[in-house]
Scaffold this motif. Structure first.
Motif, PDB file in Angstrom:
ATOM      1  N   ILE A  94     -11.029 -15.392   3.581  1.00 23.61           N
ATOM      2  CA  ILE A  94     -11.208 -14.409   2.247  1.00 23.61           C
ATOM      3  C   ILE A  94      -9.835 -13.343   2.415  1.00 23.61           C
ATOM      4  N   LYS A  95      -9.341 -12.725   3.744  1.00 14.65           N
ATOM      5  CA  LYS A  95      -8.548 -11.887   3.701  1.00 14.65           C
ATOM      6  C   LYS A  95      -7.200 -13.050   3.417  1.00 14.65           C
ATOM      7  N   GLY A  96      -6.980 -13.748   4.173  1.00 10.92           N
ATOM      8  CA  GLY A  96      -5.770 -14.923   3.597  1.00 10.92           C
ATOM      9  C   GLY A  96      -5.565 -15.081   2.257  1.00 10.92           C
ATOM     10  N   ALA A  97      -6.140 -15.397   1.345  1.00 11.34           N
ATOM     11  CA  ALA A  97      -6.792 -15.490   0.192  1.00 11.34           C
ATOM     12  C   ALA A  97      -6.473 -14.148  -0.191  1.00 11.34           C
ATOM     13  N   TRP A  98      -6.240 -13.221  -0.220  1.00 12.97           N
ATOM     14  CA  TRP A  98      -6.115 -12.222  -0.380  1.00 12.97           C
ATOM     15  C   TRP A  98      -4.888 -11.636  -0.710  1.00 12.97           C
ATOM     16  N   LEU A  99      -3.922 -11.390   0.796  1.00 13.54           N
ATOM     17  CA  LEU A  99      -2.726 -11.838   0.848  1.00 13.54           C
ATOM     18  C   LEU A  99      -2.237 -12.405  -0.063  1.00 13.54           C
ATOM     19  N   LEU A 100      -1.702 -13.940  -0.031  1.00 10.76           N
ATOM     20  CA  LEU A 100      -1.895 -14.150  -0.687  1.00 10.76           C
ATOM     21  C   LEU A 100      -1.352 -13.761  -1.901  1.00 10.76           C
ATOM     22  N   LEU A 101      -2.662 -14.174  -2.930  1.00 12.04           N
ATOM     23  CA  LEU A 101      -2.730 -13.247  -4.245  1.00 12.04           C
ATOM     24  C   LEU A 101      -2.217 -11.023  -3.979  1.00 12.04           C
ATOM     25  N   LYS A 102      -2.057 -10.522  -3.339  1.00 14.29           N
ATOM     26  CA  LYS A 102      -0.856  -9.481  -3.038  1.00 14.29           C
ATOM     27  C   LYS A 102       0.488  -9.236  -3.084  1.00 14.29           C
ATOM     28  N   HIS A 103       1.349 -10.409  -2.667  1.00 18.11           N
ATOM     29  CA  HIS A 103       2.554 -10.587  -1.938  1.00 18.11           C
ATOM     30  C   HIS A 103       2.561 -11.307  -2.353  1.00 18.11           C
ATOM     31  N   GLU A 104       2.906 -12.993  -2.209  1.00 16.21           N
ATOM     32  CA  GLU A 104       3.069 -14.140  -2.618  1.00 16.21           C
ATOM     33  C   GLU A 104       3.011 -14.364  -4.531  1.00 16.21           C
ATOM     34  N   GLN A 105       4.627 -14.054  -4.710  1.00 13.92           N
ATOM     35  CA  GLN A 105       4.778 -13.958  -6.136  1.00 13.92           C
ATOM     36  C   GLN A 105       4.235 -15.544  -6.932  1.00 13.92           C
ATOM     37  N   SER A 106       5.377 -16.464  -6.458  1.00 10.70           N
ATOM     38  CA  SER A 106       4.524 -17.560  -6.910  1.00 10.70           C
ATOM     39  C   SER A 106       3.010 -18.085  -7.220  1.00 10.70           C
ATOM     40  N   ILE A 107       1.728 -17.702  -6.083  1.00 12.98           N
ATOM     41  CA  ILE A 107       0.804 -17.560  -6.311  1.00 12.98           C
ATOM     42  C   ILE A 107       0.460 -16.703  -7.868  1.00 12.98           C
ATOM     43  N   GLN A 108       0.559 -15.766  -7.542  1.00 13.36           N
ATOM     44  CA  GLN A 108       0.884 -14.454  -8.755  1.00 13.36           C
ATOM     45  C   GLN A 108       1.534 -15.383 -10.334  1.00 13.36           C
ATOM     46  N   VAL A 109       1.770 -16.125  -9.870  1.00 17.65           N
ATOM     47  CA  VAL A 109       2.967 -16.738 -11.440  1.00 17.65           C
ATOM     48  C   VAL A 109       0.895 -17.776 -11.438  1.00 17.65           C
ATOM     49  N   GLN A 110       0.852 -18.683 -10.418  1.00 17.85           N
ATOM     50  CA  GLN A 110      -0.334 -19.490 -10.681  1.00 17.85           C
ATOM     51  C   GLN A 110      -1.663 -19.264 -10.891  1.00 17.85           C
ATOM     52  N   PHE A 111      -1.683 -17.730 -10.405  1.00 17.73           N
ATOM     53  CA  PHE A 111      -3.170 -17.529 -11.266  1.00 17.73           C
ATOM     54  C   PHE A 111      -3.129 -16.872 -12.797  1.00 17.73           C
ATOM     55  N   VAL A 112      -1.910 -15.940 -12.899  1.00 17.97           N
ATOM     56  CA  VAL A 112      -2.076 -15.828 -14.706  1.00 17.97           C
ATOM     57  C   VAL A 112      -2.497 -17.343 -15.280  1.00 17.97           C
TER      58      VAL A 112
END
Ligand SMILES: Nc1ncnc2c1ncn2[C@@H]1O[C@H](COP(=O)(O)OP(=O)(O)OP(=O)(O)O)[C@@H](O)[C@H]1O
Length: 120
Positions: free
Chosen positions: A17-35
């Motif tokens: 869960i910490k890893g998933a949170w780090l991805l969301l917090k720091h990785e722009q590509s994941i942030q774009v995909q999340f949106v």
């Protein structure tokens, strides 16, 4: 409890869960995909897609975000073990990025199958 089977599994889940949170917090590509995922879910709600279409949609979202997460980990690992330019590192990164591309292509095709009949 701490070192029992259950304790270790619970700790492992916490790291994940910490890893998933780090991805969301720091990785722009994941942030774009999340949106994009949120927008697609709004579209699903708007068009009242079926249960099977929701399942396919969540499967596609999971496929893209999980492969992007693995790609990020592979890039970080490659940069750590060999920070300098090397054709092998380039190849490893290209192949990892290729897997994200395949997942994204499949997601776009699934989105087309779901939404085109609602739109046209
Ligand atoms: N150390 C290296 N040696 C050789 N080629 C590299 C190296 N680092 C990057 N490359 C090339 O540059 C491309 C982009 O690498 P990079 O690590 O910048 O990924 P990215 O997709 O831009 O990731 P991010 O945007 O998450 O940093 C790779 O796919 C590879 O072709």
């Amino acid at each position: 409890m701490k070192n029992s089977f259950l304790g270790k599994r619970i700790r492992g889940g916490g790291y994940a869960i910490k890893g998933a949170w780090l991805l969301l917090k720091h990785e722009q590509s994941i942030q774009v995909q999340f949106v994009i995922s949120i927008l697609v879910c709004i579209a699903g709600w708007y068009f009242e897609i079926t249960r099977t279409e929701w399942i396919l949609q969540f499967f596609a979202i999971g496929l893209v975000m999980a492969s992007e997460g693995l790609n990020t980990a592979i890039e970080a690992m490659a940069d750590f073990v060999h920070p300098d330019f090397h054709s092998k590192i380039g190849h490893i990164k290209d192949v990892a990025a290729g897997s994200v591309f395949i997942a994204a292509l499949i997601a776009v095709i699934i989105a087309g199958f779901i939404y085109l009949p609602y739109i046209f």
